[in-house]
Design a protein around this motif. Sequence first.
Motif, PDB file in Angstrom:
ATOM      1  N   HIS A   1      -0.507   5.395   0.762  1.00 37.92           N
ATOM      2  CA  HIS A   1      -1.857   5.966   0.851  1.00 37.92           C
ATOM      3  C   HIS A   1      -2.919   5.047   0.260  1.00 37.92           C
ATOM      4  O   HIS A   1      -2.833   4.616  -0.885  1.00 37.92           O
TER       5      HIS A   1
ATOM      6  N   HIS B   1      -7.404   3.937   1.424  1.00 39.16           N
ATOM      7  CA  HIS B   1      -8.519   4.275   2.311  1.00 39.16           C
ATOM      8  C   HIS B   1      -9.129   3.028   2.919  1.00 39.16           C
ATOM      9  O   HIS B   1      -9.572   2.138   2.185  1.00 39.16           O
TER      10      HIS B   1
ATOM     11  N   HIS C   1      -4.574  14.556   2.558  1.00 40.11           N
ATOM     12  CA  HIS C   1      -4.728  15.052   1.183  1.00 40.11           C
ATOM     13  C   HIS C   1      -4.409  16.551   1.184  1.00 40.11           C
ATOM     14  O   HIS C   1      -4.723  17.243   2.152  1.00 40.11           O
TER      15      HIS C   1
ATOM     16  N   HIS D   1      -3.005  14.258  -2.894  1.00 47.54           N
ATOM     17  CA  HIS D   1      -2.415  13.818  -4.141  1.00 47.54           C
ATOM     18  C   HIS D   1      -1.659  14.958  -4.802  1.00 47.54           C
ATOM     19  O   HIS D   1      -1.130  14.806  -5.881  1.00 47.54           O
TER      20      HIS D   1
ATOM     21  N   ASP E   1      -3.698   4.732  -3.577  1.00 45.95           N
ATOM     22  CA  ASP E   1      -5.010   5.307  -3.274  1.00 45.95           C
ATOM     23  C   ASP E   1      -6.105   4.240  -3.392  1.00 45.95           C
ATOM     24  O   ASP E   1      -7.234   4.544  -3.736  1.00 45.95           O
TER      25      ASP E   1
HETATM   26 ZN   LIG Z   1      -7.110   9.419  -1.014  1.00 46.65          ZN
END
Ligand SMILES: [Zn+2]
Length: 479
Positions: A68, A70, A250, A275, A325
């Motif tokens: 994960h 972004h 998420h 998360h 993340d």
């Molecule tokens: Zn995230």
Amino acid sequence: MYDLLLINACVITVNKAHDVFDKGYVAVKGDHIAAVGPMAELGGQLPNAKRCVDLSGHAVLPGLVDGHGHAGHCLTKTLGEHLSGNETDFWTIMAEDVYYRSSDEEFWYAEGALAAAERVKFGTTTAVSMVGSTPRIDWIAPVGANLAGSSSVGIRQFSGIGTANAPWPKMARYYNKDGSFTEREVDPNEALANTEASLKAYTGKFPLATPIVAPGNMGRRKGMDPETSIIHNRRMYELSREYNVPLHTHAYGGDVQFLWDHTPEVLGPWLSLTHSTGYSEEELDILAKTGTYVFHGPTTNAHWYGHCPVMKMLDKGINLAVITDGTAPDRSFDLWRDMKNVQIIQRYEYRTRNLLPCGKVLELVTIEPAKALGIDHLVGSLEVGKKADIIAVDVMQPHLAPFGVMPVQRLVYHAMGQDVDWTIVNGKVVMEDRRLMLTDEKALLRRAGEAFETMMKRLNRPELIDNPRLYDIRQGQAK
Ligand SMILES: [Zn+2]
């Protein structure tokens, strides 16, 4: 004849038997691992190979799998970190300003290449990115540009969009070459058609980069009535099954229960939930019995404000992986950091220093996320027949020396992303002696810098970089 033969390294396989060969070799033919074992089994006779690399002074491991991150965040990292305080909304609004109203295709390409370069240089060979903070759903070009940018570096990439989060309505801008733009309001339901459009447009287009289904959130969706939430949840699941790609999102307390109550078919090992803070006992039981994956980011904002009970989840038999993340506002794509972070946080929480041993932690960033993405038959360990996703760590350095005893612990406790010297993806060397091999790194960095400048000009929000309380104990500023 092998294409590539790596010899004289400490080989940590992360296979089921947990084999470690103090002095071992890995042989690559085409895109896969053809042999792996101790040097002794070669009987002093090196097999024929087009290229043989003596990796004495290195540890060789399977490439790391980061479940994960972004797309976009490498060009927004640090920005506005002082505005978040306890109110994450400030940051969310900034991210929407950047991704919906200040970006163009060049932004998404340049950022995709930058993110892939960072990940490859830290030893990540498989990466997942949600395109946007909450996904940008009004056009699919950002997904294509991200996959293309990532591919230029040679990483194995999964990037996707799906249902986006509130607030609604959102305005989206489209820039012309001369800097002018048009603007229109985005309907939340555009996510349904555009998620499918991105799967149609980009599946099979890149050898190692795949579009996936990655909604911003699944479950009880904020700012959306329950009936529409159910339709969105179900459609995201259907698309992921239809195109046989991971479903990644998420999720927080209440979301798992909502899915279980209305669309229980959605929950299963094909679904990964990051998360995962704030779940009830019942929700933990649902995760355990459905085999749904939890992706835990030890340094995520969610984990400051909520709680992901990692040890309890593992005790209950819940599938779990550790993710970065990356990289905004305050994170890194360095999974080595997060191997240590997850240990520190769990050990502090339970006041016990031997929780989460290093071998287990290594599995949580290799074979476990590979299972969650449905590719554990291909990557996640060094085994004959699997794809050759391999990294080599330079262990002849003061902070890792003397290297030999307890190699797994030595690496997990003391190594950093920058110690990775070689990264091989699908049999191809994409980093050698810390040099990217498929792309010009300086040009990539320049291009990312230019995309950042353009975005910042459009954004025109000086308060995001101006923190008058940088040296105060409590820096958070309300507005
Ligand atoms: Zn995230």
